[in-house]
Design a protein around this motif. Structure first.
Motif, mmCIF file in Angstrom:
data_model
loop_
_atom_site.group_PDB
_atom_site.id
_atom_site.type_symbol
_atom_site.label_atom_id
_atom_site.label_comp_id
_atom_site.label_asym_id
_atom_site.label_seq_id
_atom_site.Cartn_x
_atom_site.Cartn_y
_atom_site.Cartn_z
ATOM 1 N N GLN A 1 -5.965 -4.397 -1.144
ATOM 2 C CA GLN A 1 -6.079 -4.355 0.326
ATOM 3 C C GLN A 1 -4.700 -4.417 0.974
ATOM 4 O OE1 GLN A 1 -8.639 -7.791 0.579
ATOM 5 N NE2 GLN A 1 -10.408 -6.568 1.201
ATOM 6 N N PHE B 1 2.485 -7.075 11.258
ATOM 7 C CA PHE B 1 2.470 -5.747 10.663
ATOM 8 C C PHE B 1 2.923 -4.739 11.726
ATOM 9 C CE2 PHE B 1 -1.235 -7.941 8.476
ATOM 10 C CZ PHE B 1 -0.418 -8.464 7.496
ATOM 11 N N TYR C 1 -3.667 -1.392 3.378
ATOM 12 C CA TYR C 1 -3.619 -1.564 4.831
ATOM 13 C C TYR C 1 -2.243 -1.958 5.352
ATOM 14 C CZ TYR C 1 -8.642 -1.518 4.216
ATOM 15 O OH TYR C 1 -9.912 -1.152 3.875
ATOM 16 N N VAL C 2 -1.433 -2.574 4.509
ATOM 17 C CA VAL C 2 -0.169 -3.108 5.014
ATOM 18 C C VAL C 2 1.048 -2.359 4.460
ATOM 19 C CG1 VAL C 2 1.298 -5.167 5.152
ATOM 20 C CG2 VAL C 2 -1.184 -5.386 5.360
ATOM 21 N N PHE D 1 5.071 -17.833 9.495
ATOM 22 C CA PHE D 1 6.381 -17.719 8.862
ATOM 23 C C PHE D 1 7.524 -17.718 9.872
ATOM 24 C CE2 PHE D 1 3.193 -15.671 6.294
ATOM 25 C CZ PHE D 1 3.497 -16.027 4.996
ATOM 26 N N ASN E 1 6.547 -11.844 10.566
ATOM 27 C CA ASN E 1 5.859 -10.959 9.624
ATOM 28 C C ASN E 1 4.602 -10.320 10.192
ATOM 29 O OD1 ASN E 1 7.824 -11.651 7.815
ATOM 30 N ND2 ASN E 1 6.576 -13.147 6.722
ATOM 31 N N HIS F 1 3.134 -1.601 12.052
ATOM 32 C CA HIS F 1 2.436 -0.339 12.304
ATOM 33 C C HIS F 1 1.083 -0.554 12.977
ATOM 34 C CE1 HIS F 1 1.070 -1.997 8.565
ATOM 35 N NE2 HIS F 1 0.070 -1.144 8.481
ATOM 36 N N HIS G 1 12.274 4.829 16.643
ATOM 37 C CA HIS G 1 11.072 4.042 16.892
ATOM 38 C C HIS G 1 11.065 2.669 16.252
ATOM 39 C CE1 HIS G 1 7.660 5.536 19.222
ATOM 40 N NE2 HIS G 1 8.372 6.635 19.246
ATOM 41 N N LEU H 1 1.613 -19.364 -2.593
ATOM 42 C CA LEU H 1 2.641 -18.318 -2.492
ATOM 43 C C LEU H 1 3.681 -18.577 -3.560
ATOM 44 C CD1 LEU H 1 3.441 -17.527 1.253
ATOM 45 C CD2 LEU H 1 2.174 -16.191 -0.413
ATOM 46 N N GLU I 1 3.665 -11.201 1.809
ATOM 47 C CA GLU I 1 3.314 -12.617 1.900
ATOM 48 C C GLU I 1 2.365 -12.880 3.054
ATOM 49 O OE1 GLU I 1 6.896 -14.908 1.966
ATOM 50 O OE2 GLU I 1 7.116 -14.790 -0.221
ATOM 51 N N ALA I 2 2.659 -12.264 4.209
ATOM 52 C CA ALA I 2 1.780 -12.458 5.359
ATOM 53 C C ALA I 2 0.389 -11.943 5.027
ATOM 54 C CB ALA I 2 2.344 -11.734 6.582
ATOM 55 N N SER I 3 0.336 -10.801 4.383
ATOM 56 C CA SER I 3 -0.958 -10.192 4.085
ATOM 57 C C SER I 3 -1.760 -11.039 3.105
ATOM 58 C CB SER I 3 -0.724 -8.786 3.523
ATOM 59 O OG SER I 3 -1.946 -8.228 3.144
ATOM 60 N N ILE I 4 -1.142 -11.453 2.000
ATOM 61 C CA ILE I 4 -1.932 -12.230 1.042
ATOM 62 C C ILE I 4 -2.222 -13.630 1.576
ATOM 63 C CG2 ILE I 4 -1.157 -10.947 -1.001
ATOM 64 C CD1 ILE I 4 0.637 -13.267 -1.711
ATOM 65 N N PRO J 1 0.880 2.212 4.370
ATOM 66 C CA PRO J 1 1.084 2.908 5.655
ATOM 67 C C PRO J 1 2.541 2.865 6.110
ATOM 68 C CG PRO J 1 -0.831 1.470 5.781
ATOM 69 C CD PRO J 1 -0.165 1.177 4.462
ATOM 70 N N GLN J 2 3.182 1.731 5.880
ATOM 71 C CA GLN J 2 4.589 1.626 6.269
ATOM 72 C C GLN J 2 5.491 2.398 5.313
ATOM 73 O OE1 GLN J 2 5.968 -2.369 7.568
ATOM 74 N NE2 GLN J 2 3.946 -3.061 6.978
ATOM 75 N N LYS K 1 9.450 -8.337 1.746
ATOM 76 C CA LYS K 1 8.541 -9.204 1.021
ATOM 77 C C LYS K 1 7.629 -9.977 1.983
ATOM 78 C CE LYS K 1 9.084 -12.785 -2.194
ATOM 79 N NZ LYS K 1 10.035 -13.870 -2.403
ATOM 80 N N GLY K 2 8.151 -10.270 3.149
ATOM 81 C CA GLY K 2 7.376 -11.022 4.136
ATOM 82 C C GLY K 2 6.069 -10.344 4.512
ATOM 83 N N GLN K 3 6.055 -9.018 4.458
ATOM 84 C CA GLN K 3 4.835 -8.280 4.791
ATOM 85 C C GLN K 3 3.742 -8.578 3.766
ATOM 86 O OE1 GLN K 3 4.162 -5.932 7.438
ATOM 87 N NE2 GLN K 3 5.847 -7.130 8.282
#
Lengths: 262, 221
Positions: free
Chosen positions: B134, A111, B138-139, A105, A109, A113, B220, A72, B123-126, B142-143, B119-121
């Protein structure tokens, strides 16, 4: 107490391979952000099945240290080997590396949605190309393990922070990693929610998972860690078994840190 | 004094004609926003790319479109392109010009939308092994799409009004029909006020819808 625990662990670890095998090795790792040098000369070895706790004041480079292990953050010089492979070598596929090294983390984090179950299934399906049914089965098992099987259909915002963090742990485990990195995973939680997350991590340690844990939870470090390292200003100043490090710190800065937090 | 010279009976008589124009206006706008959204999605992603080969052309495109009048862009497409051997009919030219125009604005909307995701989104995804595409698919998107829907709605409204400019290349959309009535009856007041009224009847419900979406999703999160 500690001895008893290590024995317990060893007996449970019969399935895993040799205990002495090095899984992560860092040599002369340096990392800076602009002018700020965060890691100055890091040398560290982590053995398979080991639970390593990283302590240190904020800004000491703890988080950066573990974020380097799954790339990272990019290091400036030095070498990091994961399972014997240089993570910066040509043939190292970074996505593959990250499937081997799970990470949790501070801010969960998840997702937002996606439902809990889809959070957990996303990567097994898209990266490992596992069938949906199989991924769902694994995900449900993991949710059971972290005590949240009834929440599989919930959205993250419907869960408490502690529950979200346990889902995040399950999500990382779904990739069946060899190492888990925990980056201050209880720091953003209300005090009463910390315990559940720590319990989950304890379970994981018992099962023989290799873990590197950046935390301020001394109780966890004392009870679960095989080894504790103390970092300050980009160096590892001291490393020892938790009992020794807490009761008999050698370095003056470790002493002052320990006296402040205990 | 009756309605300050607004002749209701004339308005009622020309209403079907104006409504046919309104239908064209809506059609033009819908096509253009749809194509513009596609352009904007890719240009917005290119804009924040680390690779100059994507980010520079995208920046150039956005700057050019936002820095020049839409009317000029329409004329370049309709009168200018034939010089390069590209002959398009009015309707296609209109859609092309409006799409390219809205694409630039929508690129900025997408850029902001993608940047609004923490940024955390990523980071979590990768850190789960997903690659850049991807992660986007996917992450992040959509948001981001959800966040920018109100802005996209506003862009639709803005473009609907701006589409009146294509009347200069003789597309029989709403304004052009009004002008035709004017030249026929020598009454400018009634048809043009009528045109404005019809634009309002479209834009007010639309902006209410945007407000509604904005509010609902605020709760929401």
């Amino acid at each position: 107490m500690i001895k008893k625990k290590t024995e317990e662990k060893k007996s449970e670890k019969t399935t895993s391979t040799s205990n002495g095998e090095t899984i992560i090795k860092m040599a002369h790792v340096k990392k800076s952000f602009g002018d700020l040098v965060v890691l100055k000369d890091i040398n560290l070895e982590v053995k398979k099945g080991e639970v390593l706790v990283v302590l240190g004041p904020s800004g000491s480079g703890k988080s950066t240290l573990i974020r380097c292990i799954n790339r990272l953050e990019k290091i400036d010089s030095g070498e990091i080997l994961v399972e014997g492979q240089d993570i910066y070598s040509e043939k190292m596929n970074v996505h593959e590396l990250r499937t081997k090294v799970g990470m949790v983390f501070q801010q969960f984090n998840l997702f937002p949605h996606m439902r809990v179950i889809d959070n957990i299934m996303l990567s097994p399906i898209k990266v490992k190309k596992i069938s949906k049914n199989k991924a769902k089965h694994t995900a449900m098992e993991l949710l059971k393990k972290v005590g949240l099987e009834d929440k599989y259909n919930a959205y993250p915002h419907e869960l408490s922070g502690g529950q979200q963090q346990r889902v995040a742990i399950a999500r990382a485990l779904a990739m069946n990693p060899d190492v888990m990195l925990f980056d201050e995973v209880t720091s953003a939680l209300d005090p009463e929610l910390v315990k559940g997350v720590l319990e989950t991590m304890k379970e994981l340690a018992k099962m023989g998972m290799t873990m590197i844990v950046v935390t301020h939870e001394m109780g966890f470090a004392k009870e679960v860690a095989d080894r504790v390292i103390f970092m300050d200003e980009g160096y590892i100043l001291e490393e020892n078994e938790p009992k020794e490090l807490f009761e008999n710190p050698k370095n003056p800065r470790t002493q002052s840190f320990i006296s402040k937090i205990l | 004094m009756v309605g300050l010279g607004f002749q209701i009976d004339l308005f009622v008589r020309i209403l079907p004609e104006l409504l046919r124009g309104a239908a064209i206006t809506i059609q033009l706008t819908a096509f253009s926003v749809a194509i513009g959204t596609l352009i904007g999605l890719f240009m917005g992603m290119a804009r924040i790319s680390h690779y100059k080969i994507f980010s520079v052309p995208s920046a150039f495109y956005v700057e050019f479109i936002r820095g020049t009048p839409l009317l000029v862009q329409i004329m370049i497409v309709y009168y200018g392109l034939p010089a390069l051997g590209v002959n398009l009919d009015q309707y296609t030219s209109g859609i092309l010009a409006l799409s390219i125009n809205s694409g630039a604005y929508i690129a900025e909307i997408f850029k902001a939308g993608i940047k609004s995701i923490k940024k955390g989104q990523t980071e979590a995804s990768i850190s789960l092994g997903l690659n850049y595409m991807q992660t986007m698919r996917y992450v992040i998107l959509p948001q981001a799409t959800r966040n920018i829907l109100p802005a996209l709605g506003n862009e639709f409204i803005a473009l609907l009004k701006d589409s009146s400019l294509v009347s200069v290349i003789a597309i029989s959309e709403l304004l052009r029909r009004g002008m035709i009535v004017y030249s026929r009856t020598y009454d400018a007041w009634t048809p043009l006020l009528g045109v404005a009224l019809i634009y309002l009847c479209i834009t007010i419900p639309l902006s209410r819808a945007v407000q509604y979406i904005e509010k609902r999703w605020e709760i929401h999160d």
